[in-house]
Scaffold this active site. Structure first.
Site, PDB file in Angstrom:
ATOM      1  N   TYR A 144       0.200  -1.682  -0.059  1.00  0.00           N
ATOM      2  CA  TYR A 144       0.116  -0.078  -0.353  1.00  0.00           C
ATOM      3  C   TYR A 144       0.665   1.536  -0.254  1.00  0.00           C
ATOM      4  O   TYR A 144       0.831   2.350  -0.597  1.00  0.00           O
ATOM      5  CB  TYR A 144      -1.193  -0.181   1.111  1.00  0.00           C
ATOM      6  CG  TYR A 144      -1.691  -1.169   0.859  1.00  0.00           C
ATOM      7  CD1 TYR A 144      -3.611  -1.063   0.762  1.00  0.00           C
ATOM      8  CD2 TYR A 144      -2.083  -2.084   1.962  1.00  0.00           C
ATOM      9  CE1 TYR A 144      -4.143  -1.926   1.279  1.00  0.00           C
ATOM     10  CE2 TYR A 144      -2.317  -3.631   1.888  1.00  0.00           C
ATOM     11  CZ  TYR A 144      -4.079  -3.041   0.648  1.00  0.00           C
ATOM     12  OH  TYR A 144      -4.865  -3.949   1.193  1.00  0.00           O
ATOM     13  N   LYS A 193       3.571 -15.277   4.727  1.00  0.00           N
ATOM     14  CA  LYS A 193       4.053 -16.155   3.586  1.00  0.00           C
ATOM     15  C   LYS A 193       5.546 -16.386   3.638  1.00  0.00           C
ATOM     16  O   LYS A 193       5.970 -16.355   2.628  1.00  0.00           O
ATOM     17  CB  LYS A 193       3.042 -15.529   1.951  1.00  0.00           C
ATOM     18  CG  LYS A 193       2.986 -16.670   1.056  1.00  0.00           C
ATOM     19  CD  LYS A 193       2.281 -17.835   1.059  1.00  0.00           C
ATOM     20  CE  LYS A 193       2.606 -18.124   0.216  1.00  0.00           C
ATOM     21  NZ  LYS A 193       1.867 -19.713  -0.159  1.00  0.00           N
ATOM     22  N   ASP A 225      -2.159 -18.812   3.590  1.00  0.00           N
ATOM     23  CA  ASP A 225      -3.367 -19.831   2.598  1.00  0.00           C
ATOM     24  C   ASP A 225      -3.884 -20.396   3.612  1.00  0.00           C
ATOM     25  O   ASP A 225      -5.371 -21.056   3.410  1.00  0.00           O
ATOM     26  CB  ASP A 225      -2.498 -20.033   1.313  1.00  0.00           C
ATOM     27  CG  ASP A 225      -1.283 -20.831   1.525  1.00  0.00           C
ATOM     28  OD1 ASP A 225      -0.871 -20.560   2.884  1.00  0.00           O
ATOM     29  OD2 ASP A 225      -0.920 -21.486   0.915  1.00  0.00           O
ATOM     30  N   ASP A 249      -5.655  -7.161   5.521  1.00  0.00           N
ATOM     31  CA  ASP A 249      -6.680  -6.874   4.970  1.00  0.00           C
ATOM     32  C   ASP A 249      -7.735  -7.173   4.174  1.00  0.00           C
ATOM     33  O   ASP A 249      -9.255  -7.553   4.095  1.00  0.00           O
ATOM     34  CB  ASP A 249      -6.581  -5.725   3.750  1.00  0.00           C
ATOM     35  CG  ASP A 249      -7.221  -4.670   3.336  1.00  0.00           C
ATOM     36  OD1 ASP A 249      -9.111  -4.835   3.580  1.00  0.00           O
ATOM     37  OD2 ASP A 249      -7.133  -3.846   2.442  1.00  0.00           O
ATOM     38  N   ASP A 253     -11.213  -8.822   6.091  1.00  0.00           N
ATOM     39  CA  ASP A 253     -12.659  -8.958   5.522  1.00  0.00           C
ATOM     40  C   ASP A 253     -12.973 -10.480   5.187  1.00  0.00           C
ATOM     41  O   ASP A 253     -14.316 -10.350   5.619  1.00  0.00           O
ATOM     42  CB  ASP A 253     -12.351  -7.945   3.963  1.00  0.00           C
ATOM     43  CG  ASP A 253     -12.381  -7.076   4.049  1.00  0.00           C
ATOM     44  OD1 ASP A 253     -12.740  -5.932   5.266  1.00  0.00           O
ATOM     45  OD2 ASP A 253     -12.045  -6.010   3.377  1.00  0.00           O
TER      46      ASP A 253
END
Length: 358
Positions: A144, A193, A225, A249, A253
């Site tokens: 970001y 990750k 994952d 993020d 959600d």
């Protein structure tokens, strides 16, 4: 106690649910003999109409003088997003607030109320042990805030987004997550990750180093994952999750699906000095604005988080949380959490019941 609160209602349903939260705050003042100085300020489209800016200097000044910020929501109808009032509204307001005050950690609880298990999309066999998770998301790093490029190379369109982290950014959010875990079930799951990304390898290394300073908290590492899968097959295993900006993020959600409505999801954003902004996780919902049907619980729960974390008023926060629980136990539902829509109560009626149980 005498504290200053900057109140930024914003757009859409923001002003009407904020009005309900202020009623709850006034009740807390009277019940516990506190005095809070409330200073209202414009933000988002409401600010643009008056000042020609989504985050004017006057609003910034009010926030700078406050002990905490209570935020509503910003943004307008998608069909009007091309208009100056709404173009880049969220970016220019909430993201500007994050940058101005260096809010580095976002705290988002995700809880399934036993009274509302029927609106949780997961099977009873999965949620039988309860779901009560806090996701701590780093806010100032990752793709970001890295360099963004779109260019032509070898006659092909190409794009790149730079993901960067330094150890200080990771340490800050890691400490925040371990401190939260100390007051809960003393377990932190760090999500990354690390099998692919160098930023995740550094993330895992630094979080592990910070974890050694909290010997009573169990730390586990999980690939993102796998975490996404575990969310929906065994969510009860999680207590506090700490993760990067991008992964946070997405996962926060996804976790918003657990309670069954964004109207039940509060959040908080902290900087390194403990200064914080509190807001519902949902948007401005312009399609239901001014209809007296919005769920005020997320805004009221955001207020409870403010009292607990910024002012250390634990008993007062519990008073609000218990009243919400009793209201749900008594069967009161706004339309977003009501299976039989004809029996739904209004925004104001829901708040009145919460006040009654306080």
């Amino acid at each position: 106690m005498n504290k200053k609160i900057a109140v930024l209602p914003g757009d859409g349903i923001g002003p009407e649910v904020m009005e309900q939260a202020i009623q709850v705050l006034r009740c807390i003042e009277k019940k516990f003999n506190h005095q809070f100085e409330i200073n209202f300020a414009h933000v988002g489209g409401a600010a643009y109409e008056k000042f020609g800016s989504h985050f004017p200097e006057s609003t910034k000044f009010v926030c700078q003088k406050a002990d905490a910020i209570l935020f509503g929501s910003v943004g307008g109808p998608i069909s009007e997003s091309h208009l100056a009032k709404w173009k880049d509204c969220e970016k220019n307001s909430i993201l500007s607030l994050r940058k101005e005050f260096q809010f580095s950690s976002n705290i988002r609880p995700a809880k399934v109320y036993p009274e509302l298990k029927d609106i949780c999309p997961l099977k009873d066999s999965i949620i039988k042990n309860g779901i009560d998770i806090v996701i701590v998301r780093e806010l100032l790093g990752d793709v970001y805030f890295g360099e963004h490029r779109t260019f032509i190379e070898n006659q092909l369109r190409k794009a790149s987004d730079l993901c960067e982290y330094n150890e200080k950014q990771i340490e800050t959010v890691a400490h925040q997550s371990f401190k939260i875990a100390l007051g809960r079930n003393r377990k932190v799951t760090s999500v990354d990750k690390a099998n692919v990304l160098d930023t995740s390898k550094l993330w895992r290394e630094v979080v592990a180093e910070v974890g050694k300073q909290y010997p009573t908290v169990t730390l586990e590492h999980m690939l993102v994952d796998n975490c996404a899968m575990q969310f929906f097959i065994n969510p009860s295993q999680f207590d506090v999750i700490v993760t990067t900006n991008l992964f946070g993020d997405i996962l926060s959600d996804a976790a918003a699906a657990f309670p069954g409505s964004l109207g039940l999801m509060p959040s908080a954003s902290f900087n390194e000095n403990g200064f914080a902004l509190y807001e519902p996780s949902g948007g401005s919902a312009p399609d239901i604005a001014s209809k007296n049907i919005a769920n005020p619980i997320a805004q009221i729960m955001s207020l409870a988080m403010l009292l607990r974390h910024s002012f250390e008023l634990v008993e007062e926060a519990q008073c609000i949380e218990n009243a919400i629980q009793k209201t749900l136990q008594a069967g009161y539902r706004t339309s977003d959490i009501c299976i039989d829509k004809e029996k739904a109560v209004t925004t104001e009626q829901m708040t009145q019941q919460i006040l009654y149980f306080m």
